[in-house]
Write a protein that holds these residues in place. Structure first.
Motif, PDB file in Angstrom:
ATOM      1  N   SER A  23       0.665  -1.325   0.034  1.00 44.95           N
ATOM      2  CA  SER A  23      -0.006  -0.086   0.082  1.00 44.95           C
ATOM      3  C   SER A  23       0.812   1.223  -0.195  1.00 44.95           C
ATOM      4  CB  SER A  23      -0.981   0.249   1.247  1.00 44.95           C
ATOM      5  OG  SER A  23      -0.222  -0.317   2.383  1.00 44.95           O
ATOM      6  N   LEU A  24       1.882   1.129   0.731  1.00 43.21           N
ATOM      7  CA  LEU A  24       2.722   2.422   0.648  1.00 43.21           C
ATOM      8  C   LEU A  24       3.500   2.812  -0.547  1.00 43.21           C
ATOM      9  CD1 LEU A  24       3.888   4.534   2.686  1.00 43.21           C
ATOM     10  CD2 LEU A  24       6.034   3.121   3.153  1.00 43.21           C
ATOM     11  N   TYR A  25       3.834   1.979  -1.378  1.00 42.08           N
ATOM     12  CA  TYR A  25       4.478   2.146  -2.739  1.00 42.08           C
ATOM     13  C   TYR A  25       3.619   1.887  -3.809  1.00 42.08           C
ATOM     14  CZ  TYR A  25       8.216   2.039   0.449  1.00 42.08           C
ATOM     15  OH  TYR A  25       9.136   2.369   1.662  1.00 42.08           O
ATOM     16  N   ALA A  26       2.542   1.385  -4.150  1.00 40.56           N
ATOM     17  CA  ALA A  26       1.667   0.975  -5.081  1.00 40.56           C
ATOM     18  C   ALA A  26       1.454   2.038  -5.935  1.00 40.56           C
ATOM     19  CB  ALA A  26       0.410   0.206  -4.696  1.00 40.56           C
ATOM     20  N   PRO A  27       1.174   3.346  -5.149  1.00 48.48           N
ATOM     21  CA  PRO A  27       0.952   4.608  -5.984  1.00 48.48           C
ATOM     22  C   PRO A  27       1.916   4.756  -7.032  1.00 48.48           C
ATOM     23  CG  PRO A  27       0.125   4.796  -3.818  1.00 48.48           C
ATOM     24  CD  PRO A  27       0.739   3.507  -3.833  1.00 48.48           C
ATOM     25  N   LEU A  28       3.066   4.616  -6.458  1.00 49.66           N
ATOM     26  CA  LEU A  28       4.413   5.166  -7.107  1.00 49.66           C
ATOM     27  C   LEU A  28       4.469   4.345  -8.514  1.00 49.66           C
ATOM     28  CD1 LEU A  28       6.610   5.673  -4.202  1.00 49.66           C
ATOM     29  CD2 LEU A  28       5.447   7.498  -5.469  1.00 49.66           C
ATOM     30  N   PHE A  29       4.412   2.911  -8.327  1.00 53.91           N
ATOM     31  CA  PHE A  29       4.362   2.181  -9.342  1.00 53.91           C
ATOM     32  C   PHE A  29       3.335   2.290 -10.501  1.00 53.91           C
ATOM     33  CE2 PHE A  29       6.674  -0.864  -6.207  1.00 53.91           C
ATOM     34  CZ  PHE A  29       7.859  -0.995  -6.702  1.00 53.91           C
ATOM     35  N   VAL A  30       2.310   2.446  -9.843  1.00 56.70           N
ATOM     36  CA  VAL A  30       1.072   2.837 -10.831  1.00 56.70           C
ATOM     37  C   VAL A  30       1.174   3.939 -11.483  1.00 56.70           C
ATOM     38  CG1 VAL A  30      -1.477   3.256 -10.745  1.00 56.70           C
ATOM     39  CG2 VAL A  30      -0.623   1.149  -9.629  1.00 56.70           C
ATOM     40  N   ALA A  31       1.708   5.035 -10.959  1.00 61.15           N
ATOM     41  CA  ALA A  31       2.012   6.317 -11.595  1.00 61.15           C
ATOM     42  C   ALA A  31       2.752   6.106 -12.742  1.00 61.15           C
ATOM     43  CB  ALA A  31       2.377   7.350 -10.655  1.00 61.15           C
ATOM     44  N   GLY A  32       3.981   5.240 -12.550  1.00 59.47           N
ATOM     45  CA  GLY A  32       4.948   5.188 -13.532  1.00 59.47           C
ATOM     46  C   GLY A  32       4.281   4.342 -14.641  1.00 59.47           C
ATOM     47  N   ILE A  33       3.426   3.485 -14.446  1.00 55.81           N
ATOM     48  CA  ILE A  33       2.681   2.555 -15.344  1.00 55.81           C
ATOM     49  C   ILE A  33       1.781   3.553 -16.361  1.00 55.81           C
ATOM     50  CG2 ILE A  33       1.060   0.679 -15.860  1.00 55.81           C
ATOM     51  CD1 ILE A  33       1.984  -0.749 -13.417  1.00 55.81           C
ATOM     52  N   ALA A  34       1.126   4.300 -15.329  1.00 58.44           N
ATOM     53  CA  ALA A  34       0.217   5.374 -16.247  1.00 58.44           C
ATOM     54  C   ALA A  34       1.149   6.227 -17.226  1.00 58.44           C
ATOM     55  CB  ALA A  34      -0.490   6.042 -15.371  1.00 58.44           C
ATOM     56  N   PHE A  35       1.982   6.634 -16.603  1.00 57.01           N
ATOM     57  CA  PHE A  35       2.810   7.640 -17.584  1.00 57.01           C
ATOM     58  C   PHE A  35       3.329   7.116 -18.752  1.00 57.01           C
ATOM     59  CE2 PHE A  35       3.438  10.433 -13.824  1.00 57.01           C
ATOM     60  CZ  PHE A  35       2.951  11.532 -14.127  1.00 57.01           C
ATOM     61  N   PHE A  36       3.659   5.980 -18.725  1.00 61.05           N
ATOM     62  CA  PHE A  36       3.840   4.892 -19.941  1.00 61.05           C
ATOM     63  C   PHE A  36       2.834   4.776 -20.847  1.00 61.05           C
ATOM     64  CE2 PHE A  36       3.743   0.993 -22.231  1.00 61.05           C
ATOM     65  CZ  PHE A  36       4.778   1.222 -23.159  1.00 61.05           C
ATOM     66  N   LEU A  37       1.820   4.676 -20.301  1.00 62.33           N
ATOM     67  CA  LEU A  37       0.534   4.530 -21.094  1.00 62.33           C
ATOM     68  C   LEU A  37       0.071   5.898 -22.067  1.00 62.33           C
ATOM     69  CD1 LEU A  37      -2.017   2.597 -18.920  1.00 62.33           C
ATOM     70  CD2 LEU A  37      -0.616   1.777 -20.851  1.00 62.33           C
ATOM     71  N   ILE A  38       0.757   6.909 -21.298  1.00 60.94           N
ATOM     72  CA  ILE A  38       0.484   8.327 -21.988  1.00 60.94           C
ATOM     73  C   ILE A  38       1.564   8.410 -23.055  1.00 60.94           C
ATOM     74  CG2 ILE A  38       0.877  10.657 -21.571  1.00 60.94           C
ATOM     75  CD1 ILE A  38      -0.689  10.707 -18.850  1.00 60.94           C
ATOM     76  N   HIS A  39       2.611   8.081 -22.684  1.00 59.36           N
ATOM     77  CA  HIS A  39       3.817   7.918 -23.754  1.00 59.36           C
ATOM     78  C   HIS A  39       3.233   6.918 -25.096  1.00 59.36           C
ATOM     79  CE1 HIS A  39       7.824   7.246 -25.356  1.00 59.36           C
ATOM     80  NE2 HIS A  39       7.619   5.980 -25.369  1.00 59.36           N
ATOM     81  N   ARG A  40       2.705   5.752 -24.753  1.00 62.32           N
ATOM     82  CA  ARG A  40       2.518   4.948 -25.844  1.00 62.32           C
ATOM     83  C   ARG A  40       1.185   5.132 -26.811  1.00 62.32           C
ATOM     84  NH1 ARG A  40       4.130  -0.288 -27.426  1.00 62.32           N
ATOM     85  NH2 ARG A  40       2.164  -1.242 -28.361  1.00 62.32           N
ATOM     86  N   PHE A  41       0.251   5.747 -25.932  1.00 62.64           N
ATOM     87  CA  PHE A  41      -1.039   5.799 -26.260  1.00 62.64           C
ATOM     88  C   PHE A  41      -1.574   7.466 -26.490  1.00 62.64           C
ATOM     89  CE2 PHE A  41      -1.093   1.531 -24.794  1.00 62.64           C
ATOM     90  CZ  PHE A  41      -1.550   0.715 -25.933  1.00 62.64           C
ATOM     91  N   GLY A  42      -0.931   8.173 -25.985  1.00 58.24           N
ATOM     92  CA  GLY A  42      -1.379   9.429 -25.878  1.00 58.24           C
ATOM     93  C   GLY A  42      -2.312   9.752 -24.535  1.00 58.24           C
TER      94      GLY A  42
END
Length: 246
Positions: free
Chosen positions: A215-234
């Motif tokens: 729970s302490l670090y999940a938001p950081l990993f998820v934010a990184g994943i989401a930024f990659f999705l922006i990088h790939r899909f806009g």
């Protein structure tokens, strides 16, 4: 005379659906730059901003580095940045791969550097047991698996604690996502699902769920994943919603 696609299309035919922009799965220079910033931040923290380093200096680092300490004490934020970078890079490296390919790539990437690091640390603390002490041989061997924390065994170097967090992220992402294949929709469901599970784990104080969902670090990993999705899909509202939730 060459005719274009627009000229060949009949007047009443529908336009093709827009295809999301695809970028090559290649090295991204800014990621290397951010890794460098994060690594230097953490190194500075352990050198001049971490109060336990007083064992090595023989006094409070605030006295050893009176002007540097106020900046170095924030160097721990480099770890948070590392976790976000990891979310971005792992999602990128997983795209189009099988679970076997992904886990093999992680082993090849991590362990050839990790094993010498464990050996060097063990030798150094055996010769100079100031900041920490040498672990028993069986615990050193267990450290080589990177799963020592699962058995309640400490790290040969306390700075290696992040590897256990990373390893749990790899397993969770690989098991949940790779067996069906990554798509934008599935990855977003994973992001939102992980964040909700992390909130439940934190609120319920359930050790097993906490072990899995971090729970302490999940938001950081998820934010990184989401930024990659922006990088790939806009950019779109659903992806920014995951970042906002994080």
């Amino acid at each position: 005379m060459t005719t274009t696609l627009e000229q060949r299309r009949s007047p009443g035919s529908p336009s093709p659906a827009p295809v999301p922009p695809q970028r090559r799965n290649s090295r991204i220079a800014v990621m290397d730059g951010l890794r460098l910033v994060a690594a230097l931040s953490v190194s500075l923290f352990h050198l001049a901003g971490d109060l336990p380093s007083a064992k090595a200096w023989g006094t409070d680092p605030r006295f050893v580095f009176p002007h540097l300490f106020s900046y170095a004490s924030f160097g721990w934020l480099g770890v948070e940045l590392f976790f976000m970078i990891s979310g971005f890079v792992i999602c990128m490296s997983c795209w189009g791969r099988t679970p076997g390919q992904f886990f093999r790539s992680r082993v090849v990437r991590l362990f050839p550097a990790y094993w010498p690091a464990v050996a060097i640390t063990t030798v150094v603390v055996a010769l100079w047991p100031v900041a920490t002490h040498r672990l028993p041989t069986d615990e050193i061997i267990l450290n080589l698996t990177m799963m020592n924390k699962a058995f309640g065994v400490g790290n040969v170097d306390s700075a290696y604690w992040t590897l256990w967090c990373e390893l749990r992220f790899y397993i969770l992402f690989g098991v949940v996502m790779l067996w069906r294949g990554l798509t934008l929709h599935r990855t977003l469901l994973f992001c939102y699902g992980w964040l909700i599970a992390a909130v439940v784990a934190a609120a319920g104080k359930l050790p097993v769920l906490e072990l899995i969902f971090q729970s302490l670090y999940a938001p950081l990993f998820v934010a990184g994943i989401a930024f990659f999705l922006i990088h790939r899909f806009g950019s779109n509202l659903q992806i920014w919603g995951a970042i906002g939730f994080s």
